[in-house]
Design a protein around this motif. Structure first.
Motif, PDB file in Angstrom:
ATOM      1  N   ALA A 168      16.868  -7.796  -2.961  1.00 28.59           N
ATOM      2  CA  ALA A 168      15.633  -7.522  -3.694  1.00 28.59           C
ATOM      3  C   ALA A 168      14.495  -7.452  -2.698  1.00 28.59           C
ATOM      4  O   ALA A 168      14.573  -8.008  -1.604  1.00 28.59           O
ATOM      5  CB  ALA A 168      15.355  -8.618  -4.727  1.00 28.59           C
ATOM      6  N   VAL A 169      13.437  -6.740  -3.084  1.00 28.59           N
ATOM      7  CA  VAL A 169      12.204  -6.726  -2.297  1.00 28.59           C
ATOM      8  C   VAL A 169      11.085  -7.267  -3.177  1.00 28.59           C
ATOM      9  O   VAL A 169      10.800  -6.725  -4.253  1.00 28.59           O
ATOM     10  CB  VAL A 169      11.851  -5.316  -1.802  1.00 28.59           C
ATOM     11  CG1 VAL A 169      10.517  -5.341  -1.047  1.00 28.59           C
ATOM     12  CG2 VAL A 169      12.948  -4.777  -0.888  1.00 28.59           C
ATOM     13  N   LEU A 170      10.476  -8.350  -2.733  1.00 26.93           N
ATOM     14  CA  LEU A 170       9.453  -9.050  -3.502  1.00 26.93           C
ATOM     15  C   LEU A 170       8.056  -8.695  -3.012  1.00 26.93           C
ATOM     16  O   LEU A 170       7.842  -8.382  -1.847  1.00 26.93           O
ATOM     17  CB  LEU A 170       9.647 -10.566  -3.371  1.00 26.93           C
ATOM     18  CG  LEU A 170      11.056 -11.132  -3.541  1.00 26.93           C
ATOM     19  CD1 LEU A 170      11.030 -12.648  -3.340  1.00 26.93           C
ATOM     20  CD2 LEU A 170      11.618 -10.778  -4.915  1.00 26.93           C
ATOM     21  N   TRP A 171       7.106  -8.786  -3.940  1.00 26.80           N
ATOM     22  CA  TRP A 171       5.704  -8.695  -3.550  1.00 26.80           C
ATOM     23  C   TRP A 171       4.912  -9.648  -4.418  1.00 26.80           C
ATOM     24  O   TRP A 171       5.323  -9.978  -5.539  1.00 26.80           O
ATOM     25  CB  TRP A 171       5.172  -7.265  -3.687  1.00 26.80           C
ATOM     26  CG  TRP A 171       4.911  -6.819  -5.102  1.00 26.80           C
ATOM     27  CD1 TRP A 171       5.835  -6.517  -6.050  1.00 26.80           C
ATOM     28  CD2 TRP A 171       3.629  -6.632  -5.707  1.00 26.80           C
ATOM     29  NE1 TRP A 171       5.225  -6.156  -7.219  1.00 26.80           N
ATOM     30  CE2 TRP A 171       3.867  -6.212  -7.041  1.00 26.80           C
ATOM     31  CE3 TRP A 171       2.320  -6.759  -5.271  1.00 26.80           C
ATOM     32  CZ2 TRP A 171       2.831  -5.932  -7.929  1.00 26.80           C
ATOM     33  CZ3 TRP A 171       1.284  -6.475  -6.153  1.00 26.80           C
ATOM     34  CH2 TRP A 171       1.555  -6.067  -7.467  1.00 26.80           C
ATOM     35  N   CYS A 172       3.775 -10.130  -3.919  1.00 30.67           N
ATOM     36  CA  CYS A 172       2.946 -11.083  -4.659  1.00 30.67           C
ATOM     37  C   CYS A 172       1.850 -10.330  -5.397  1.00 30.67           C
ATOM     38  O   CYS A 172       1.008  -9.677  -4.771  1.00 30.67           O
ATOM     39  CB  CYS A 172       2.339 -12.113  -3.702  1.00 30.67           C
ATOM     40  SG  CYS A 172       1.258 -13.303  -4.528  1.00 30.67           S
ATOM     41  N   GLU A 173       1.854 -10.435  -6.714  1.00 31.92           N
ATOM     42  CA  GLU A 173       0.928  -9.657  -7.526  1.00 31.92           C
ATOM     43  C   GLU A 173      -0.446 -10.300  -7.681  1.00 31.92           C
ATOM     44  O   GLU A 173      -1.410  -9.638  -8.080  1.00 31.92           O
ATOM     45  CB  GLU A 173       1.522  -9.424  -8.915  1.00 31.92           C
ATOM     46  CG  GLU A 173       1.812 -10.707  -9.679  1.00 31.92           C
ATOM     47  CD  GLU A 173       2.543 -10.458 -10.980  1.00 31.92           C
ATOM     48  OE1 GLU A 173       2.549  -9.301 -11.447  1.00 31.92           O
ATOM     49  OE2 GLU A 173       3.118 -11.409 -11.528  1.00 31.92           O
ATOM     50  N   THR A 174      -0.576 -11.590  -7.352  1.00 31.73           N
ATOM     51  CA  THR A 174      -1.850 -12.296  -7.544  1.00 31.73           C
ATOM     52  C   THR A 174      -2.943 -11.701  -6.668  1.00 31.73           C
ATOM     53  O   THR A 174      -2.793 -11.562  -5.454  1.00 31.73           O
ATOM     54  CB  THR A 174      -1.693 -13.792  -7.218  1.00 31.73           C
ATOM     55  OG1 THR A 174      -0.677 -14.338  -8.048  1.00 31.73           O
ATOM     56  CG2 THR A 174      -3.000 -14.535  -7.442  1.00 31.73           C
ATOM     57  N   GLY A 175      -4.046 -11.333  -7.292  1.00 38.08           N
ATOM     58  CA  GLY A 175      -5.196 -10.820  -6.568  1.00 38.08           C
ATOM     59  C   GLY A 175      -5.098  -9.373  -6.151  1.00 38.08           C
ATOM     60  O   GLY A 175      -6.013  -8.845  -5.516  1.00 38.08           O
TER      61      GLY A 175
ATOM     62  N   ARG B  12       1.923   1.021  -8.143  1.00 33.05           N
ATOM     63  CA  ARG B  12       2.691   1.516  -7.000  1.00 33.05           C
ATOM     64  C   ARG B  12       3.958   0.686  -6.809  1.00 33.05           C
ATOM     65  O   ARG B  12       5.045   1.226  -6.597  1.00 33.05           O
ATOM     66  CB  ARG B  12       1.822   1.469  -5.750  1.00 33.05           C
ATOM     67  CG  ARG B  12       2.437   2.136  -4.529  1.00 33.05           C
ATOM     68  CD  ARG B  12       1.553   1.970  -3.308  1.00 33.05           C
ATOM     69  NE  ARG B  12       0.221   2.507  -3.518  1.00 33.05           N
ATOM     70  CZ  ARG B  12      -0.892   1.773  -3.541  1.00 33.05           C
ATOM     71  NH1 ARG B  12      -0.843   0.474  -3.376  1.00 33.05           N
ATOM     72  NH2 ARG B  12      -2.055   2.351  -3.721  1.00 33.05           N
ATOM     73  N   ALA B  13       3.826  -0.630  -6.882  1.00 32.16           N
ATOM     74  CA  ALA B  13       4.983  -1.506  -6.704  1.00 32.16           C
ATOM     75  C   ALA B  13       6.033  -1.263  -7.782  1.00 32.16           C
ATOM     76  O   ALA B  13       7.240  -1.237  -7.506  1.00 32.16           O
ATOM     77  CB  ALA B  13       4.536  -2.962  -6.718  1.00 32.16           C
ATOM     78  N   ALA B  14       5.570  -1.066  -9.018  1.00 32.94           N
ATOM     79  CA  ALA B  14       6.504  -0.798 -10.109  1.00 32.94           C
ATOM     80  C   ALA B  14       7.215   0.537  -9.901  1.00 32.94           C
ATOM     81  O   ALA B  14       8.425   0.660 -10.131  1.00 32.94           O
ATOM     82  CB  ALA B  14       5.758  -0.799 -11.439  1.00 32.94           C
TER      83      ALA B  14
ATOM     84  N   GLY C 295       0.841  -1.187   0.000  1.00 31.69           N
ATOM     85  CA  GLY C 295       0.000   0.000   0.000  1.00 31.69           C
ATOM     86  C   GLY C 295       0.877   1.238   0.000  1.00 31.69           C
ATOM     87  O   GLY C 295       2.089   1.158  -0.219  1.00 31.69           O
ATOM     88  N   SER C 296       0.308   2.397   0.284  1.00 34.88           N
ATOM     89  CA  SER C 296       1.088   3.635   0.224  1.00 34.88           C
ATOM     90  C   SER C 296       2.230   3.622   1.230  1.00 34.88           C
ATOM     91  O   SER C 296       3.353   4.035   0.922  1.00 34.88           O
ATOM     92  CB  SER C 296       0.187   4.849   0.437  1.00 34.88           C
ATOM     93  OG  SER C 296      -0.487   4.759   1.681  1.00 34.88           O
ATOM     94  N   MET C 297       1.971   3.146   2.449  1.00 34.92           N
ATOM     95  CA  MET C 297       3.039   3.054   3.438  1.00 34.92           C
ATOM     96  C   MET C 297       3.950   1.866   3.139  1.00 34.92           C
ATOM     97  O   MET C 297       5.184   1.986   3.141  1.00 34.92           O
ATOM     98  CB  MET C 297       2.452   2.918   4.849  1.00 34.92           C
ATOM     99  CG  MET C 297       3.499   2.750   5.951  1.00 34.92           C
ATOM    100  SD  MET C 297       4.563   4.208   6.174  1.00 34.92           S
ATOM    101  CE  MET C 297       3.468   5.245   7.158  1.00 34.92           C
ATOM    102  N   GLY C 298       3.359   0.706   2.879  1.00 34.25           N
ATOM    103  CA  GLY C 298       4.143  -0.511   2.662  1.00 34.25           C
ATOM    104  C   GLY C 298       5.112  -0.397   1.504  1.00 34.25           C
ATOM    105  O   GLY C 298       6.274  -0.817   1.607  1.00 34.25           O
ATOM    106  N   ALA C 299       4.661   0.175   0.395  1.00 31.86           N
ATOM    107  CA  ALA C 299       5.526   0.291  -0.778  1.00 31.86           C
ATOM    108  C   ALA C 299       6.685   1.244  -0.507  1.00 31.86           C
ATOM    109  O   ALA C 299       7.827   0.985  -0.913  1.00 31.86           O
ATOM    110  CB  ALA C 299       4.716   0.768  -1.976  1.00 31.86           C
TER     111      ALA C 299
ATOM    112  N   SER D   5      -4.709  -5.156  -6.845  1.00 35.78           N
ATOM    113  CA  SER D   5      -5.333  -4.200  -7.752  1.00 35.78           C
ATOM    114  C   SER D   5      -4.324  -3.607  -8.725  1.00 35.78           C
ATOM    115  O   SER D   5      -3.102  -3.710  -8.545  1.00 35.78           O
ATOM    116  CB  SER D   5      -5.972  -3.066  -6.953  1.00 35.78           C
ATOM    117  OG  SER D   5      -4.962  -2.287  -6.322  1.00 35.78           O
ATOM    118  N   ALA D   6      -4.858  -2.959  -9.751  1.00 37.29           N
ATOM    119  CA  ALA D   6      -4.007  -2.256 -10.711  1.00 37.29           C
ATOM    120  C   ALA D   6      -3.220  -1.149 -10.015  1.00 37.29           C
ATOM    121  O   ALA D   6      -2.065  -0.873 -10.347  1.00 37.29           O
ATOM    122  CB  ALA D   6      -4.853  -1.678 -11.838  1.00 37.29           C
ATOM    123  N   ALA D   7      -3.850  -0.515  -9.019  1.00 35.63           N
ATOM    124  CA  ALA D   7      -3.162   0.549  -8.278  1.00 35.63           C
ATOM    125  C   ALA D   7      -1.959  -0.012  -7.522  1.00 35.63           C
ATOM    126  O   ALA D   7      -0.891   0.613  -7.465  1.00 35.63           O
ATOM    127  CB  ALA D   7      -4.125   1.216  -7.310  1.00 35.63           C
ATOM    128  N   SER D   8      -2.114  -1.212  -6.937  1.00 35.94           N
ATOM    129  CA  SER D   8      -0.995  -1.847  -6.224  1.00 35.94           C
ATOM    130  C   SER D   8       0.135  -2.176  -7.195  1.00 35.94           C
ATOM    131  O   SER D   8       1.316  -1.989  -6.886  1.00 35.94           O
ATOM    132  CB  SER D   8      -1.462  -3.125  -5.523  1.00 35.94           C
ATOM    133  OG  SER D   8      -2.340  -2.825  -4.471  1.00 35.94           O
TER     134      SER D   8
END
Length: 279
Positions: free
Chosen positions: A28-35, A43-45, A12-16, A37-40
């Motif tokens: 590296a910092v990973l995140w799971c994209e499955t499920g 933001r992650a990118a 989210g805004s804080m987490g990212a 939103s497009a906003a997430s």
């Protein structure tokens, strides 16, 4: 530290923004994209996080996992991580009660090492420098301190007891966020009687008064969907300490009137007050 891989749940805004700071010292910092939103995804990118398709891959590859999500989802998310038998350092960074933090630690141990934590301050962007308070095993808190060394996220260790960081976060949040709710109620009442500008003038003579910042009401409305559950957590913590929780529960109930304004950055002060006035 350059050998460590970090997983963020969820950006989210804080987490990212916190994850982006961790990326300075991690492989590296990973995140799971499955499920998500497009906003997430966007933001992650933007913050340079590495997408993986499954939670299993994220947990298998990560040495440290940071959980930063709406507080109501924190325990279920930890339960998912526990089912994968994650064996690294799990940083519980959500705005939850000390009792919930301890339940989460019990879910994840002995496979994982749990560090209780809480972020105080705004997301670390644009010169902002929040503090990540930590409590838990000394060997693990030292790793988190090293992870954020030299970044915009400051760290402070409160001890080895899981629950201390959550207690500090909720103690601060209970005042800060309830005060913002009280500002909305005070300005709303004054507006009903045509004296809102006079109220703001009176408050402006006190530079430390939230009443002198009525423009923040719209931001409060946009964040109400997250702040309400956080205040419920704080109320639980008060009740557990033998203190009256009713004020925080009332503030949380007030915030529900803004649930349909979730993350609406275009909301005006007038719109926010009008929504607050609707039953």
């Amino acid at each position: 530290m350059d050998q460590l891989t970090v997983g963020i749940l969820h950006p989210g805004s804080m987490g990212a923004a916190v994850a982006a700071c961790a990326a300075i010292n991690a492989a590296a910092v990973l995140w799971c994209e499955t499920g998500r939103s497009a906003a997430s995804t966007e933001r992650a990118a933007r913050f340079g996080l590495v997408a993986v398709p499954t939670m299993t891959e994220l947990l298998d590859r990560s040495d440290i996992v940071i959980s930063l999500c709406p507080p109501a989802a924190a325990e279920d998310l930890a339960r998912d991580v526990a089912r994968h038998r994650f064996a690294g350092v799990f940083v519980e960074a959500n705005a939850i009660s000390p009792e919930r933090a301890q339940r989460i630690a019990a879910l994840l141990e002995p496979d994982a090492t749990v560090v209780d934590s809480g972020v105080v301050g705004s997301p670390p962007v644009g010169g902002k420098t929040p503090t990540l308070y930590l409590s838990g095993p000394a060997s693990a808190t030292k790793r988190i301190e090293a992870l954020f060394a030299g970044t915009a996220v400051r760290t402070a260790v409160l001890g080895t007891e899981v629950g201390k960081a959550s207690a500090l976060k909720l103690s601060y949040a209970s005042f800060q966020k309830t005060s913002r709710v009280l500002v909305a109620l005070a300005v709303g009442m004054a507006r009903e009687h045509g004296v809102d500008q006079e109220l703001i003038k009176v408050a402006s003579r006190r530079t430390d008064s939230y009443l002198s910042e009525p423009q923040y009401i719209a931001k409060t409305a946009a964040r109400a969907w997250r702040w309400g559950p956080e205040l419920e957590e704080a109320a639980d913590a008060l009740a557990a300490a033998g203190l009256p929780p009713e004020m925080l529960r009332a503030a949380a109930a007030t915030l529900t009137r803004w649930n349909d304004a979730k993350d609406d950055s275009s909301l005006s002060l007038t719109d926010a007050l009008d929504r607050l006035a609707r039953p």
